[in-house]
Design a protein around this motif. Structure first.
Motif, PDB file in Angstrom:
ATOM      1  N   ALA A   1       0.855  -1.195   0.000  1.00 22.49           N
ATOM      2  CA  ALA A   1       0.000   0.000   0.000  1.00 22.49           C
ATOM      3  C   ALA A   1       0.889   1.243   0.000  1.00 22.49           C
ATOM      4  O   ALA A   1       1.250   1.762   1.059  1.00 22.49           O
ATOM      5  CB  ALA A   1      -0.926   0.004   1.211  1.00 22.49           C
ATOM      6  N   PRO A   2       1.269   1.729  -1.181  1.00 19.46           N
ATOM      7  CA  PRO A   2       2.226   2.838  -1.273  1.00 19.46           C
ATOM      8  C   PRO A   2       1.839   4.087  -0.482  1.00 19.46           C
ATOM      9  O   PRO A   2       2.704   4.715   0.136  1.00 19.46           O
ATOM     10  CB  PRO A   2       2.268   3.133  -2.780  1.00 19.46           C
ATOM     11  N   LEU A   3       0.558   4.456  -0.478  1.00 21.16           N
ATOM     12  CA  LEU A   3       0.159   5.651   0.265  1.00 21.16           C
ATOM     13  C   LEU A   3       0.387   5.460   1.758  1.00 21.16           C
ATOM     14  O   LEU A   3       0.985   6.318   2.428  1.00 21.16           O
ATOM     15  CB  LEU A   3      -1.308   5.988  -0.003  1.00 21.16           C
ATOM     16  N   ALA A   4      -0.084   4.359   2.299  1.00 23.35           N
ATOM     17  CA  ALA A   4       0.100   4.095   3.728  1.00 23.35           C
ATOM     18  C   ALA A   4       1.586   3.992   4.075  1.00 23.35           C
ATOM     19  O   ALA A   4       2.033   4.503   5.111  1.00 23.35           O
ATOM     20  CB  ALA A   4      -0.626   2.811   4.121  1.00 23.35           C
ATOM     21  N   LYS A   5       2.342   3.353   3.203  1.00 25.18           N
ATOM     22  CA  LYS A   5       3.778   3.189   3.455  1.00 25.18           C
ATOM     23  C   LYS A   5       4.473   4.542   3.558  1.00 25.18           C
ATOM     24  O   LYS A   5       5.308   4.761   4.448  1.00 25.18           O
ATOM     25  CB  LYS A   5       4.404   2.354   2.334  1.00 25.18           C
ATOM     26  N   GLU A   6       4.121   5.465   2.666  1.00 30.08           N
ATOM     27  CA  GLU A   6       4.731   6.796   2.720  1.00 30.08           C
ATOM     28  C   GLU A   6       4.254   7.579   3.938  1.00 30.08           C
ATOM     29  O   GLU A   6       5.014   8.346   4.536  1.00 30.08           O
ATOM     30  CB  GLU A   6       4.432   7.557   1.426  1.00 30.08           C
ATOM     31  N   LEU A   7       3.000   7.388   4.319  1.00 24.86           N
ATOM     32  CA  LEU A   7       2.500   8.073   5.519  1.00 24.86           C
ATOM     33  C   LEU A   7       3.261   7.627   6.762  1.00 24.86           C
ATOM     34  O   LEU A   7       3.521   8.428   7.667  1.00 24.86           O
ATOM     35  CB  LEU A   7       1.003   7.802   5.691  1.00 24.86           C
ATOM     36  N   PHE A   8       3.627   6.353   6.818  1.00 24.73           N
ATOM     37  CA  PHE A   8       4.349   5.843   7.984  1.00 24.73           C
ATOM     38  C   PHE A   8       5.754   6.432   8.104  1.00 24.73           C
ATOM     39  O   PHE A   8       6.379   6.327   9.167  1.00 24.73           O
ATOM     40  CB  PHE A   8       4.424   4.316   7.948  1.00 24.73           C
ATOM     41  N   HIS A   9       6.255   7.035   7.041  1.00 29.05           N
ATOM     42  CA  HIS A   9       7.558   7.696   7.136  1.00 29.05           C
ATOM     43  C   HIS A   9       7.462   9.009   7.907  1.00 29.05           C
ATOM     44  O   HIS A   9       8.489   9.566   8.313  1.00 29.05           O
ATOM     45  CB  HIS A   9       8.131   7.943   5.737  1.00 29.05           C
ATOM     46  N   LEU A  10       6.243   9.503   8.094  1.00 30.00           N
ATOM     47  CA  LEU A  10       6.049  10.688   8.929  1.00 30.00           C
ATOM     48  C   LEU A  10       6.100  10.246  10.389  1.00 30.00           C
ATOM     49  O   LEU A  10       5.390   9.314  10.779  1.00 30.00           O
ATOM     50  CB  LEU A  10       4.707  11.354   8.607  1.00 30.00           C
ATOM     51  N   PRO A  11       6.897  10.885  11.214  1.00 27.26           N
ATOM     52  CA  PRO A  11       7.173  10.366  12.568  1.00 27.26           C
ATOM     53  C   PRO A  11       5.972  10.344  13.507  1.00 27.26           C
ATOM     54  O   PRO A  11       5.994   9.633  14.511  1.00 27.26           O
ATOM     55  CB  PRO A  11       8.252  11.321  13.094  1.00 27.26           C
ATOM     56  N   PHE A  12       4.923  11.094  13.170  1.00 27.79           N
ATOM     57  CA  PHE A  12       3.771  11.170  14.068  1.00 27.79           C
ATOM     58  C   PHE A  12       2.632  10.233  13.660  1.00 27.79           C
ATOM     59  O   PHE A  12       1.601  10.189  14.320  1.00 27.79           O
ATOM     60  CB  PHE A  12       3.244  12.611  14.131  1.00 27.79           C
ATOM     61  N   VAL A  13       2.799   9.484  12.566  1.00 25.48           N
ATOM     62  CA  VAL A  13       1.741   8.577  12.101  1.00 25.48           C
ATOM     63  C   VAL A  13       1.879   7.225  12.785  1.00 25.48           C
ATOM     64  O   VAL A  13       2.908   6.560  12.681  1.00 25.48           O
ATOM     65  CB  VAL A  13       1.781   8.410  10.569  1.00 25.48           C
TER      66      VAL A  13
END
Length: 298
Positions: free
Chosen positions: A143-155
């Protein structure tokens, strides 16, 4: 050349049917409201020549069609399926994906949910065909969108359904500080035409659903509970950025177990909703068969 077969699948919406192929059709997700929007999809354009077609949605290995009220699917679904089979087996293009503009107009707005740790980001287009929940970046590998969101430290967690993304944050950040950043991040990702989930993930989800149908045989009471949850509870829960799934029913104790996902998972008000909303509704509609509803966080 591949030989295509089509299976007609009913959906919860009587105006929409799903025509599932035995091979992948496209890499991305495409939705068309009229023939002008379908310039890059010869298949969708042909379908719009049918006077009862209102919306065409193409993704992975299926085509979903929404009809106008001038017909019922029972009268025309066989003819539509046959037309689709003939079109695909003639080798005609489904979507000219190279013609799709890279930047697509996308609107994303944020909605507060009953769970103070979760914000719901609503899009003006359908982004996934069903629910997806990710507790960490490893679960989001397809899931590319979720994967990139997880790179944000607060997600902390990501939940997606239909046209929205629910993001659970860690307590280190306030929504006032990160709301705009998340909204713009999701909007830019979608505008770039990137896949929200991969074709492999869509296929796995569909296979999982089919396997679940084979493995699970619900008794009449369980099926009645599922029907009530689907019709009366899920739409309300989805509006708050969450989801509810039936887990089990124990006849001896009268206990219904459900799984809460998205904004509902860990929500401080979920206990109140469960007891005063869902449990009360099931008791009123099913009588002494229901004594208690308990929740498991997804």
């Amino acid at each position: 050349m591949k030989e295509y077969n089509i299976t007609v699948i009913a959906t919860n919406n009587p105006k929409i049917i799903k025509l599932e192929a035995n091979h992948f059709l496209v890499k991305g997700n495409y939705e068309y409201k009229n023939i002008d929007e379908a310039k890059n999809s010869p298949l969708a354009q042909q379908l719009f020549y049918l006077p009862f077609i209102k919306t065409v949605y193409i993704a992975s290995n299926f085509v979903a069609l929404e009809r106008y009220d001038i017909v019922t699917w029972e009268d025309v679904k066989a003819d539509v399926a046959q037309q689709l089979v003939e079109y695909l087996n003639a080798g005609e293009p489904v979507v000219n994906e190279e013609d799709v503009q890279k930047k697509q107009p996308v609107t994303v707005y944020a909605e507060v949910t009953p769970n103070p740790s979760v914000m719901k980001f609503v899009c003006n287009k359908r982004i996934v065909p069903s629910t997806y929940e990710f507790k960490n970046i490893d679960e989001a590998k397809d899931a590319p969108l979720a994967k990139e969101l997880f790179h944000l430290p607060f997600v902390k967690e990501v939940f997606m359904d239909e046209n929205y993304v629910s993001v659970t944050k860690y307590d280190v950040a306030d929504w006032d500080e990160i709301n705009m950043q998340l909204r713009e991040f999701i909007r830019d990702f979608l505008a770039d035409g990137k896949d929200v989930v991969t074709a492999e993930a869509l296929q796995k989800k569909e296979e999982s659903k089919q396997q679940e149908k084979v493995n699970l045989s619900y008794d009449d009471t369980s099926q009645q509970i599922i029907d009530i949850l689907e019709e009366y509870v899920k739409p309300a829960v989805a509006s708050d950025g969450g989801n509810i799934q039936f887990q089990s029913y124990e006849e001896e104790s009268g206990t219904v177990s459900v799984i809460l996902q998205g904004a509902c998972s860990g929500c401080p008000s979920s206990t109140f909703t469960l007891k005063n909303g869902i449990e009360t509704m099931l008791k009123n509609m099913m009588g002494d068969k229901i004594r208690e509803v308990v929740a498991l966080n997804g």
